[in-house]
Scaffold this motif. Structure first.
Motif, PDB file in Angstrom:
ATOM      1  N   ASN A  61      13.513   1.902   6.778  1.00  0.00           N
ATOM      2  CA  ASN A  61      13.398   0.983   5.644  1.00  0.00           C
ATOM      3  C   ASN A  61      12.493  -0.115   6.146  1.00  0.00           C
ATOM      4  N   PHE A  62      12.721  -0.766   7.262  1.00  0.00           N
ATOM      5  CA  PHE A  62      12.185  -2.308   7.457  1.00  0.00           C
ATOM      6  C   PHE A  62      10.761  -1.859   7.876  1.00  0.00           C
ATOM      7  N   LEU A  63      10.551  -0.507   8.656  1.00  0.00           N
ATOM      8  CA  LEU A  63       8.892  -0.311   9.004  1.00  0.00           C
ATOM      9  C   LEU A  63       8.347  -0.171   7.887  1.00  0.00           C
ATOM     10  N   ALA A  64       8.919   0.709   6.643  1.00  0.00           N
ATOM     11  CA  ALA A  64       8.269   0.894   5.447  1.00  0.00           C
ATOM     12  C   ALA A  64       7.926  -0.512   4.547  1.00  0.00           C
ATOM     13  N   SER A  65       8.947  -1.272   4.771  1.00  0.00           N
ATOM     14  CA  SER A  65       8.597  -2.602   4.129  1.00  0.00           C
ATOM     15  C   SER A  65       7.353  -3.239   4.643  1.00  0.00           C
ATOM     16  N   GLN A  66       7.040  -3.154   5.861  1.00  0.00           N
ATOM     17  CA  GLN A  66       6.135  -3.841   6.707  1.00  0.00           C
ATOM     18  C   GLN A  66       4.888  -3.350   6.236  1.00  0.00           C
ATOM     19  N   VAL A  67       4.852  -1.887   6.288  1.00  0.00           N
ATOM     20  CA  VAL A  67       3.853  -1.084   5.950  1.00  0.00           C
ATOM     21  C   VAL A  67       3.314  -1.408   4.414  1.00  0.00           C
ATOM     22  N   MET A  68       4.124  -1.515   3.494  1.00  0.00           N
ATOM     23  CA  MET A  68       3.935  -1.948   2.261  1.00  0.00           C
ATOM     24  C   MET A  68       3.406  -3.449   2.090  1.00  0.00           C
ATOM     25  N   LEU A  69       3.817  -4.425   2.717  1.00  0.00           N
ATOM     26  CA  LEU A  69       3.286  -5.794   2.871  1.00  0.00           C
ATOM     27  C   LEU A  69       1.856  -5.686   3.364  1.00  0.00           C
ATOM     28  N   LEU A  70       1.611  -5.074   4.289  1.00  0.00           N
ATOM     29  CA  LEU A  70       0.294  -4.892   5.020  1.00  0.00           C
ATOM     30  C   LEU A  70      -0.771  -4.339   3.916  1.00  0.00           C
ATOM     31  N   PHE A  71      -0.243  -3.049   3.199  1.00  0.00           N
ATOM     32  CA  PHE A  71      -1.109  -2.639   2.176  1.00  0.00           C
ATOM     33  C   PHE A  71      -1.367  -3.514   1.255  1.00  0.00           C
ATOM     34  N   ILE A  72      -0.447  -4.641   0.621  1.00  0.00           N
ATOM     35  CA  ILE A  72      -0.404  -5.218  -0.385  1.00  0.00           C
ATOM     36  C   ILE A  72      -1.548  -6.481   0.245  1.00  0.00           C
ATOM     37  N   PHE A  73      -1.335  -7.031   1.487  1.00  0.00           N
ATOM     38  CA  PHE A  73      -2.217  -7.795   1.813  1.00  0.00           C
ATOM     39  C   PHE A  73      -3.497  -7.394   1.890  1.00  0.00           C
ATOM     40  N   LEU A  74      -3.975  -6.198   2.426  1.00  0.00           N
ATOM     41  CA  LEU A  74      -5.242  -5.664   2.381  1.00  0.00           C
ATOM     42  C   LEU A  74      -5.983  -5.454   1.050  1.00  0.00           C
ATOM     43  N   LEU A  75      -5.039  -5.245   0.289  1.00  0.00           N
ATOM     44  CA  LEU A  75      -5.400  -5.092  -1.353  1.00  0.00           C
ATOM     45  C   LEU A  75      -6.035  -6.310  -1.694  1.00  0.00           C
ATOM     46  N   LEU A  76      -4.814  -7.257  -1.597  1.00  0.00           N
ATOM     47  CA  LEU A  76      -5.330  -8.609  -2.129  1.00  0.00           C
ATOM     48  C   LEU A  76      -6.682  -9.302  -1.347  1.00  0.00           C
ATOM     49  N   GLU A  77      -6.785  -8.945  -0.238  1.00  0.00           N
ATOM     50  CA  GLU A  77      -7.915  -9.530   0.794  1.00  0.00           C
ATOM     51  C   GLU A  77      -9.169  -8.870   0.052  1.00  0.00           C
ATOM     52  N   LYS A  78      -9.068  -7.435  -0.246  1.00  0.00           N
ATOM     53  CA  LYS A  78     -10.323  -6.925  -0.736  1.00  0.00           C
ATOM     54  C   LYS A  78     -10.679  -7.490  -2.253  1.00  0.00           C
ATOM     55  N   ARG A  79      -9.645  -7.722  -2.887  1.00  0.00           N
ATOM     56  CA  ARG A  79      -9.957  -8.332  -4.380  1.00  0.00           C
ATOM     57  C   ARG A  79     -10.560  -9.763  -4.157  1.00  0.00           C
TER      58      ARG A  79
END
Length: 400
Positions: A152-170
């Protein structure tokens, strides 16, 4: 009202952060009144809360990289400490999962990755400690399902990475959109200015040129040079006005089928004498001959400008290479020189009005090039290094 970089305005920031600080202080007071013996953990808890409160409160006045990093690190330490001091509850673990989210608030790429990798390293190391050393003696709740918590911890870190990359692209897309709006606004302003004054300036210049030519012929040889110099400068002024007019009133010529190889040879014939004066060779390499839809006149105008810039930035004896190749449904024409090149700062503002690397340049020539390429759904890019040279890549859709 003062605005904060990447955060709400000052009033909202003070309100939200003040509530967070009060909650952290209440946690310290609760421990103080409920525990009979206050150990080192209590004082450590109090110190960490105090440091966090100071950093959070002073941040609006000192928005430095050091303060941002300190806030990120100290808040991480605070949540780690809560988990270590109070092993009988797993609620701090939920917050620890979102520690890298603090760095997202600052929109700082380096800080986010530092926080993400650091968080993963610390938590996984602690899990290994619980499995091999603690074995459930203190952290019995955590030990019951270490594997589940790890997943669950690693999944949350992957989710945060995805959110950051999405925000960075936007954010990157918004930045490009904003820059395009600025360029369009500059072009509009330049066009309006050109339409207002170009004709009024050209008329008196024509009159002055006529009288200079008339009186210049009657002057002795030594004074005639002065008249020739004045006429040359007036011709320069006329060229600038012509560029203004082409921006203000783009030509409405009809598109036609243009053969790339044949048209580039025609352009090279036009520019060859100018290149030879500078002892510069231009070599054309056509890997794929293609046809595009555009105005032949504007196509020639585009590449005359690009070739002239390449010649003027090159050294005597250099060779300019022009390569034509097909890339999927686009044809790429790459003009490469080995001249003075440009810095990153110069590349950022190239093509803007009145910015030129030439002593008598206006920057309007390249601006016209950008307009022509855009008109026919093409792209133009510059890859340059100071002292090495410049590659100009122009792409147009191929006629299928």
């Amino acid at each position: 009202m003062k605005e904060l970089s990447g955060l709400p305005n000052l009033k909202v920031y003070r309100l939200v952060m003040g509530a967070g600080i009060i909650l952290m202080i209440l946690g310290v007071l609760l421990t103080f009144f409920t525990q009979e013996h206050l150990g080192i953990s209590f004082y450590l808890h109090a110190v960490v809360v105090a440091v966090n409160a100071i950093l959070i409160w002073v941040y609006p006045k000192k928005q430095t990289a050091l303060i941002r990093t300190s806030i990120n690190v100290m808040l991480a330490i605070y949540f780690y400490l809560m988990f270590v001091i109070y092993p009988f509850t797993l609620s701090p673990m939920l917050i620890i999962c979102f520690i890298p989210g603090i760095a997202i608030l600052f929109f700082n790429k380096k800080l986010f990755y530092f926080s993400l990798y650091g968080n993963v390293a610390v938590v996984l190391s602690f899990m290994i400690y619980v499995i091999l050393v603690d074995k459930g003696e203190v952290y019995y709740l955590f030990h019951k399902d270490v594997l589940g918590y790890a997943i669950n911890f690693l999944a949350s870190q992957v989710m945060l990475l995805f959110i950051f990359l999405l925000l960075e692209k936007r954010i990157e897309n918004q930045k490009l959109y904003y820059e395009q709006i600025q360029k369009d606004e500059r072009l509009k302003t330049t066009g309006q200015l050109a339409a207002a004054v170009a004709h009024e300036i050209r008329n008196p210049i024509t009159v002055v040129q006529g009288f200079l030519q008339l009186y210049g012929n009657d002057q002795p040889q030594e004074k005639r040079k002065h008249y020739e110099l004045m006429l040359e400068e007036l011709k320069t002024a006329e060229r600038v006005i012509s560029d203004f007019l082409s921006l203000a009133k783009p030509s409405d010529v009809d598109s036609e089928v243009v053969n790339i190889k044949e048209s580039l040879h025609n352009v090279l014939d036009l520019i060859k004498s100018y290149a030879l004066m500078e002892t510069i060779q231009i070599r054309l390499i056509v890997e794929d001959d293609c046809e595009i839809s555009c105005s032949l006149l504007e196509f020639k105008q585009l590449f005359v400008n690009i070739f002239k810039n390449a010649i003027e930035s090159s050294k005597a004896g250099d060779t300019i290479e022009v390569k034509v190749k097909k890339e999927q449904d686009m044809v790429q024409i790459v003009v490469s020189d080995h001249g003075v090149g440009m810095t990153e700062e110069q590349l950022q503002i190239i093509g803007t009005p009145f910015y030129s690397l030439k002593s008598k340049g206006t920057g309007l020539g390249l601006m016209i090039c950008f307009n022509i390429v855009k008109k026919y759904n093409g792209t133009i890019t510059f890859d340059s290094h100071e002292g090495v040279g410049t590659d100009v890549t122009v792409s147009f859709p191929i006629i299928k």
